[in-house]
Design a protein around this motif. Structure first.
Motif, PDB file in Angstrom:
ATOM      1  N   THR A 129      18.479 -14.974  33.183  1.00 10.79           N
ATOM      2  CA  THR A 129      18.944 -16.353  33.296  1.00 10.79           C
ATOM      3  C   THR A 129      20.300 -16.409  33.999  1.00 10.79           C
ATOM      4  O   THR A 129      20.537 -17.268  34.860  1.00 10.79           O
ATOM      5  N   MET A 130      21.186 -15.488  33.650  1.00  7.94           N
ATOM      6  CA  MET A 130      22.483 -15.434  34.315  1.00  7.94           C
ATOM      7  C   MET A 130      22.337 -15.074  35.786  1.00  7.94           C
ATOM      8  O   MET A 130      23.024 -15.626  36.651  1.00  7.94           O
ATOM      9  N   GLN A 131      21.448 -14.139  36.092  1.00  4.16           N
ATOM     10  CA  GLN A 131      21.195 -13.799  37.488  1.00  4.16           C
ATOM     11  C   GLN A 131      20.765 -15.031  38.282  1.00  4.16           C
ATOM     12  O   GLN A 131      21.164 -15.221  39.438  1.00  4.16           O
ATOM     13  N   GLN A 132      19.956 -15.877  37.646  1.00  9.10           N
ATOM     14  CA  GLN A 132      19.454 -17.054  38.341  1.00  9.10           C
ATOM     15  C   GLN A 132      20.571 -18.027  38.694  1.00  9.10           C
ATOM     16  O   GLN A 132      20.472 -18.760  39.682  1.00  9.10           O
ATOM     17  N   ALA A 133      21.653 -18.026  37.915  1.00  9.38           N
ATOM     18  CA  ALA A 133      22.775 -18.907  38.223  1.00  9.38           C
ATOM     19  C   ALA A 133      23.393 -18.557  39.567  1.00  9.38           C
ATOM     20  O   ALA A 133      23.807 -19.439  40.333  1.00  9.38           O
ATOM     21  N   ILE A 134      23.470 -17.269  39.889  1.00 11.75           N
ATOM     22  CA  ILE A 134      24.001 -16.836  41.177  1.00 11.75           C
ATOM     23  C   ILE A 134      22.939 -16.946  42.264  1.00 11.75           C
ATOM     24  O   ILE A 134      23.225 -17.357  43.400  1.00 11.75           O
ATOM     25  N   THR A 135      21.701 -16.628  41.923  1.00  9.11           N
ATOM     26  CA  THR A 135      20.613 -16.739  42.896  1.00  9.11           C
ATOM     27  C   THR A 135      20.435 -18.176  43.357  1.00  9.11           C
ATOM     28  O   THR A 135      20.070 -18.426  44.518  1.00  9.11           O
ATOM     29  N   GLY A 158      24.455  -9.739  40.678  1.00  8.29           N
ATOM     30  CA  GLY A 158      24.333 -10.020  42.109  1.00  8.29           C
ATOM     31  C   GLY A 158      25.108  -9.144  43.059  1.00  8.29           C
ATOM     32  O   GLY A 158      24.673  -8.915  44.182  1.00  8.29           O
ATOM     33  N   SER A 159      26.270  -8.620  42.655  1.00  7.96           N
ATOM     34  CA  SER A 159      27.098  -7.861  43.591  1.00  7.96           C
ATOM     35  C   SER A 159      26.363  -6.664  44.179  1.00  7.96           C
ATOM     36  O   SER A 159      26.356  -6.464  45.398  1.00  7.96           O
ATOM     37  N   ILE A 161      30.670 -14.976  45.305  1.00  7.74           N
ATOM     38  CA  ILE A 161      30.924 -15.080  46.744  1.00  7.74           C
ATOM     39  C   ILE A 161      29.949 -14.228  47.555  1.00  7.74           C
ATOM     40  O   ILE A 161      29.740 -14.484  48.745  1.00  7.74           O
ATOM     41  N   SER A 162      29.323 -13.234  46.913  1.00 12.96           N
ATOM     42  CA  SER A 162      28.313 -12.460  47.638  1.00 12.96           C
ATOM     43  C   SER A 162      27.074 -13.295  47.918  1.00 12.96           C
ATOM     44  O   SER A 162      26.249 -12.930  48.762  1.00 12.96           O
ATOM     45  N   ALA A 163      26.937 -14.426  47.205  1.00 11.81           N
ATOM     46  CA  ALA A 163      25.765 -15.289  47.365  1.00 11.81           C
ATOM     47  C   ALA A 163      25.975 -16.403  48.381  1.00 11.81           C
ATOM     48  O   ALA A 163      25.025 -17.135  48.693  1.00 11.81           O
ATOM     49  N   VAL A 164      27.197 -16.567  48.890  1.00  7.66           N
ATOM     50  CA  VAL A 164      27.444 -17.640  49.860  1.00  7.66           C
ATOM     51  C   VAL A 164      27.253 -17.120  51.279  1.00  7.66           C
ATOM     52  O   VAL A 164      27.088 -15.922  51.512  1.00  7.66           O
ATOM     53  N   ASP A 165      27.300 -18.029  52.242  1.00 10.22           N
ATOM     54  CA  ASP A 165      27.042 -17.666  53.634  1.00 10.22           C
ATOM     55  C   ASP A 165      28.286 -17.180  54.366  1.00 10.22           C
ATOM     56  O   ASP A 165      28.214 -16.267  55.191  1.00 10.22           O
ATOM     57  N   ILE A 166      29.425 -17.796  54.071  1.00 11.27           N
ATOM     58  CA  ILE A 166      30.667 -17.506  54.788  1.00 11.27           C
ATOM     59  C   ILE A 166      31.793 -17.439  53.772  1.00 11.27           C
ATOM     60  O   ILE A 166      31.852 -18.268  52.858  1.00 11.27           O
ATOM     61  N   ALA A 210      13.437 -10.125  49.443  1.00 17.19           N
ATOM     62  CA  ALA A 210      12.635  -9.218  48.618  1.00 17.19           C
ATOM     63  C   ALA A 210      13.480  -8.073  48.074  1.00 17.19           C
ATOM     64  O   ALA A 210      13.345  -7.686  46.902  1.00 17.19           O
ATOM     65  N   ALA A 211      14.376  -7.532  48.912  1.00 15.68           N
ATOM     66  CA  ALA A 211      15.220  -6.416  48.473  1.00 15.68           C
ATOM     67  C   ALA A 211      16.178  -6.853  47.377  1.00 15.68           C
ATOM     68  O   ALA A 211      16.401  -6.124  46.403  1.00 15.68           O
ATOM     69  N   VAL A 212      16.762  -8.049  47.509  1.00  9.30           N
ATOM     70  CA  VAL A 212      17.677  -8.551  46.488  1.00  9.30           C
ATOM     71  C   VAL A 212      16.933  -8.774  45.168  1.00  9.30           C
ATOM     72  O   VAL A 212      17.403  -8.384  44.099  1.00  9.30           O
ATOM     73  N   ALA A 213      15.762  -9.394  45.239  1.00  7.52           N
ATOM     74  CA  ALA A 213      14.987  -9.665  44.031  1.00  7.52           C
ATOM     75  C   ALA A 213      14.619  -8.366  43.315  1.00  7.52           C
ATOM     76  O   ALA A 213      14.699  -8.266  42.083  1.00  7.52           O
ATOM     77  N   ALA A 214      14.228  -7.348  44.083  1.00 11.54           N
ATOM     78  CA  ALA A 214      13.863  -6.060  43.481  1.00 11.54           C
ATOM     79  C   ALA A 214      15.073  -5.408  42.819  1.00 11.54           C
ATOM     80  O   ALA A 214      14.970  -4.835  41.723  1.00 11.54           O
ATOM     81  N   SER A 215      16.227  -5.484  43.472  1.00  9.37           N
ATOM     82  CA  SER A 215      17.441  -4.902  42.906  1.00  9.37           C
ATOM     83  C   SER A 215      17.837  -5.595  41.609  1.00  9.37           C
ATOM     84  O   SER A 215      18.220  -4.944  40.632  1.00  9.37           O
ATOM     85  N   LEU A 216      17.736  -6.920  41.572  1.00 14.52           N
ATOM     86  CA  LEU A 216      18.082  -7.671  40.369  1.00 14.52           C
ATOM     87  C   LEU A 216      17.132  -7.326  39.216  1.00 14.52           C
ATOM     88  O   LEU A 216      17.563  -7.175  38.067  1.00 14.52           O
ATOM     89  N   ARG A 217      15.849  -7.197  39.515  1.00 16.87           N
ATOM     90  CA  ARG A 217      14.892  -6.816  38.469  1.00 16.87           C
ATOM     91  C   ARG A 217      15.226  -5.425  37.922  1.00 16.87           C
ATOM     92  O   ARG A 217      15.184  -5.190  36.717  1.00 16.87           O
TER      93      ARG A 217
END
Length: 273
Positions: A97-103, A156-157, A128-133, A233-240
């Motif tokens: 659930t916490m991961q989803q807040a950043i995702t 997320g980091s 900030i790793s989740a933003v574009d700029i 896909a790579a981010v989702a796999a890493s978070l899992r």
């Protein structure tokens, strides 16, 4: 817009400005933050009048990261009932659930620009790793500090920074937990540019948001979608994976020592237990 406890939101000229408000010291991320971010970014994503988002922190810092005092119950049962599967399963669900807040920030179709000043620690770097700029003021300081608490960074980091930093720079930050200043952050690519002070950094973020907002929104969404496809896909796999790893291995004497040392403002004495 809805009213939120952890942020304020102002919308004008197709730009939403989201400002972290705590309520923890240094805009630390407590229960309200983790609950509100998915709702907020879903609301912004669905608002056709919002074409760019600026993310900043109130007061002297961007964010101290996870509010350990307010979120103690997230770790508490894991530590007291480490041999039981139930607290591990509950922790695993809370962590997702916490991961989803950043995702929610990363998945928002609307481009997001962060303006960082003061400290950006732990969960702040996740954000900030989740933003574009990313822009920063000269006083900004960054730390992937979870290792100092005997925690593998898990929201997320470690999933997103591999697409921002070179492998050696990321490993240096994550394995040492060291603090770096804005100049170093710019040199390794963590931030796009550094400005003289927080006002200048925020002004630059607003200016870039205005440039983006002037472009055709459907095309901008398409650019984000295509760029994100390369890493989704790579981010989702890493978070899992990290959610499962921490659910299995996080409880330890070192974790207790790391948290106690932080609150007591002393160096920790880790034993590998």
């Amino acid at each position: 817009m809805s009213t939120y406890e952890s942020v304020t939101v102002d919308i004008a000229d197709h730009i939403a400005e989201v400002t972290l408000m705590g309520p923890g010291k240094g805009n630390a991320m407590g229960p309200a933050f983790w609950a509100e971010m998915p709702v907020l970014f879903a609301e912004l994503d669905a608002n056709p009048d919002v074409r760019a988002i600026v993310l900043a922190g109130s007061g002297k810092n961007f964010s101290y990261g996870l509010d350990l005092a307010a979120m103690g119950n997230t770790l508490g049962s894991m530590m007291t009932e480490a041999s039981s599967s139930k607290p591990r399963a509950e922790f695993h669900q809370r962590l997702k659930t916490m991961q989803q807040a950043i995702t929610a920030v990363a998945d928002c179709r609307t481009p997001t620009i962060a303006s960082v000043h003061g400290w950006c620690i732990g969960g702040g770097v996740d954000l900030i790793s989740a933003v574009d700029i990313r822009y920063a003021s000269a006083d900004a300081k960054f730390s992937v500090r979870e290792v100092k608490l005997a925690i593998v960074a898990d929201v997320g980091s470690l999933a997103r920074l591999p697409f921002i930093l070179t492998d050696g720079h990321l490993r240096e930050l994550a394995l040492t937990g060291k603090d770096i200043d804005a100049s170093r952050a710019e040199k390794i690519g963590l931030v796009n540019d550094v400005f003289a002070d927080p006002d200048a950094s925020l002004a630059a973020a607003r200016a870039t948001a205005a440039e983006i907002a002037a472009n055709p929104p459907h095309t901008v969404h398409g650019i984000k979608d295509v760029l994100d496809e390369q890493r989704t896909a790579a981010v989702a796999a890493s978070l899992r994976y990290v959610a499962a790893w921490n659910s299995a291995f996080l409880p330890s004497k070192d974790l207790t020592e790391g948290i106690q040392a932080m609150f007591e403002k002393r160096p920790p004495n880790f034993t590998g237990e």
